[in-house]
Design a protein around this motif. Sequence first.
Motif, PDB file in Angstrom:
ATOM      1  N   ASN A   9      42.443  51.220  64.249  1.00  0.00           N
ATOM      2  CA  ASN A   9      41.248  50.765  63.513  1.00  0.00           C
ATOM      3  C   ASN A   9      41.501  49.413  62.839  1.00  0.00           C
ATOM      4  N   GLY A  10      42.221  48.553  63.539  1.00  0.00           N
ATOM      5  CA  GLY A  10      42.431  47.215  63.019  1.00  0.00           C
ATOM      6  C   GLY A  10      43.574  47.080  62.029  1.00  0.00           C
ATOM      7  N   LYS A  11      44.224  48.211  61.695  1.00  0.00           N
ATOM      8  CA  LYS A  11      45.338  48.151  60.744  1.00  0.00           C
ATOM      9  C   LYS A  11      46.667  48.331  61.474  1.00  0.00           C
ATOM     10  N   MET A  12      47.664  47.532  61.106  1.00  0.00           N
ATOM     11  CA  MET A  12      48.978  47.661  61.742  1.00  0.00           C
ATOM     12  C   MET A  12      49.649  48.977  61.321  1.00  0.00           C
ATOM     13  N   ILE A  13      50.243  49.653  62.285  1.00  0.00           N
ATOM     14  CA  ILE A  13      50.986  50.883  61.987  1.00  0.00           C
ATOM     15  C   ILE A  13      52.462  50.570  62.178  1.00  0.00           C
ATOM     16  N   ASP A  14      53.230  50.695  61.114  1.00  0.00           N
ATOM     17  CA  ASP A  14      54.663  50.433  61.257  1.00  0.00           C
ATOM     18  C   ASP A  14      55.449  51.750  61.203  1.00  0.00           C
ATOM     19  N   ALA A  15      56.751  51.620  61.346  1.00  0.00           N
ATOM     20  CA  ALA A  15      57.603  52.812  61.495  1.00  0.00           C
ATOM     21  C   ALA A  15      57.464  53.814  60.336  1.00  0.00           C
ATOM     22  N   PRO A  16      57.432  53.366  59.055  1.00  0.00           N
ATOM     23  CA  PRO A  16      57.294  54.352  57.972  1.00  0.00           C
ATOM     24  C   PRO A  16      55.980  55.138  58.056  1.00  0.00           C
ATOM     25  N   VAL A  17      54.903  54.462  58.472  1.00  0.00           N
ATOM     26  CA  VAL A  17      53.612  55.158  58.590  1.00  0.00           C
ATOM     27  C   VAL A  17      53.685  56.215  59.701  1.00  0.00           C
ATOM     28  N   ILE A  18      54.328  55.830  60.807  1.00  0.00           N
ATOM     29  CA  ILE A  18      54.457  56.781  61.923  1.00  0.00           C
ATOM     30  C   ILE A  18      55.355  57.959  61.506  1.00  0.00           C
ATOM     31  N   GLY A  19      56.433  57.635  60.806  1.00  0.00           N
ATOM     32  CA  GLY A  19      57.333  58.694  60.341  1.00  0.00           C
ATOM     33  C   GLY A  19      56.622  59.659  59.408  1.00  0.00           C
ATOM     34  N   HIS A  20      55.840  59.122  58.488  1.00  0.00           N
ATOM     35  CA  HIS A  20      55.105  59.986  57.551  1.00  0.00           C
ATOM     36  C   HIS A  20      54.090  60.850  58.302  1.00  0.00           C
ATOM     37  N   ALA A  21      53.432  60.256  59.304  1.00  0.00           N
ATOM     38  CA  ALA A  21      52.447  61.026  60.090  1.00  0.00           C
ATOM     39  C   ALA A  21      53.119  62.210  60.785  1.00  0.00           C
ATOM     40  N   ARG A  22      54.328  61.980  61.278  1.00  0.00           N
ATOM     41  CA  ARG A  22      55.048  63.087  61.960  1.00  0.00           C
ATOM     42  C   ARG A  22      55.410  64.179  60.953  1.00  0.00           C
ATOM     43  N   VAL A  23      55.775  63.775  59.729  1.00  0.00           N
ATOM     44  CA  VAL A  23      56.078  64.772  58.689  1.00  0.00           C
ATOM     45  C   VAL A  23      54.827  65.602  58.377  1.00  0.00           C
ATOM     46  N   VAL A  24      53.680  64.937  58.270  1.00  0.00           N
ATOM     47  CA  VAL A  24      52.420  65.648  57.984  1.00  0.00           C
ATOM     48  C   VAL A  24      52.138  66.666  59.086  1.00  0.00           C
ATOM     49  N   LEU A  25      52.333  66.263  60.331  1.00  0.00           N
ATOM     50  CA  LEU A  25      52.051  67.192  61.444  1.00  0.00           C
ATOM     51  C   LEU A  25      53.029  68.361  61.459  1.00  0.00           C
ATOM     52  N   ARG A  26      54.291  68.088  61.111  1.00  0.00           N
ATOM     53  CA  ARG A  26      55.270  69.187  61.062  1.00  0.00           C
ATOM     54  C   ARG A  26      54.904  70.163  59.944  1.00  0.00           C
TER      55      ARG A  26
END
Lengths: 290, 97
Positions: free
Chosen positions: A264-281
């Motif tokens: 959605n026009g916003k850059m996704i960097d490694a910490p954001v991806i890492g946090h997303a994986r934690v949320v899904l777990r």
Amino acid sequence: MKLRRSMLFLPGANAAMLSTAFVFKPDSIMFDLEDAVSLREKDAARMLVFHALRLPVYREMETVVRINPLSTPFGLKDLEAVVRAGVDVVRLPKTDTADDVHVLEAHVERIERECGREIGSTKLMAAIESASGVVNAVAIACSSPRLIGIALAGFDYVMDMQTERGDGTELFYARCAVLHAARYAKIDAFDVVFSDVNDDEGFLKEVDLIKRMGFDGKSLINPRQIDLLHNAYAPTQEEVDYASRVVAAAEAGERQGLGVVSLNGKMIDAPVIGHARVVLRRASASGVRQ
Amino acid sequence: MKIVREALAGTLESSDLLVRIAPLEDGLELVLKSEVIHQFGPHIEKVARDCLARLGVTQALVVIEDKGALDCVVAARVQTAVSRAVDEWTPDWSALS
């Protein structure tokens, strides 16, 4: 990912609670041989907990035993019993220095050798209950590869600080210090018990605070608090949906060999991806917040 | 293991049992009172007698008031009572499990 949101205290001398507590399904169950047991029942509680640990129902969940301090006549006897019974984690109370953990670790290793248990299979937790423990929190957290976490114990700590439990201000520095030490050592951090079991609103307010600070979980003294805590730690549907989109975008970017990914026009960097994986777990383990 | 004094272990709360042990010159006598004696009496007695045998207790009067305890609680209370009734107690955990 081992979730340790809820660690339920059970008085070691209470046969009824030891016989039934597994039905409440906390993440970890903690048999208490220390403060919850009177001096004249220490031997009986030790024997009860030794046998409870061997019940198949407790083999299916993480078991923790809070032993008495090794400086008392009871601590080493507790340790001899619970390591031989197969406890997963020994919780050491009143940990003031890294040496306290080293002494415990040496005894645990000796007992493991004597009883034929795999060396290193008994994990440890250190409870920090004093100004000395807070000041030495980093050294304590890094003191042994057996340590799975450190816990702040509020009542003894505020007594040592010559204050009393209030709105949480009195614990602010200690919470920050314990949490940073745990994160530095890459182990779990556990918050204090909330003793008013009839004050759900106050409990949830405290849970919201410690969750936002970054604690993995909390020690509990009543089974009623387990569902409240688990639900508060569960991500919302909105958080899960967003995390799914982040992970999907990251995986698509990886397939396309893109160095930078946007959503959605916003850059996704490694910490954001890492946090997303934690949320899904977390969602996978505990569902979505009700 | 010689029982040298009277001792108690446990409570009369639900899911627990109270074990009283006392010296006896002639053999091992076990008295069991339980709300579930018809269904589980023989089993509770077997658990208690097995514990006593593993501890080498051959001469004692043991009175058990059971309130619906699990086997592991029966074992723990009998062993605690014995540990309190002997002169010297050094637990052999492998024999107690």
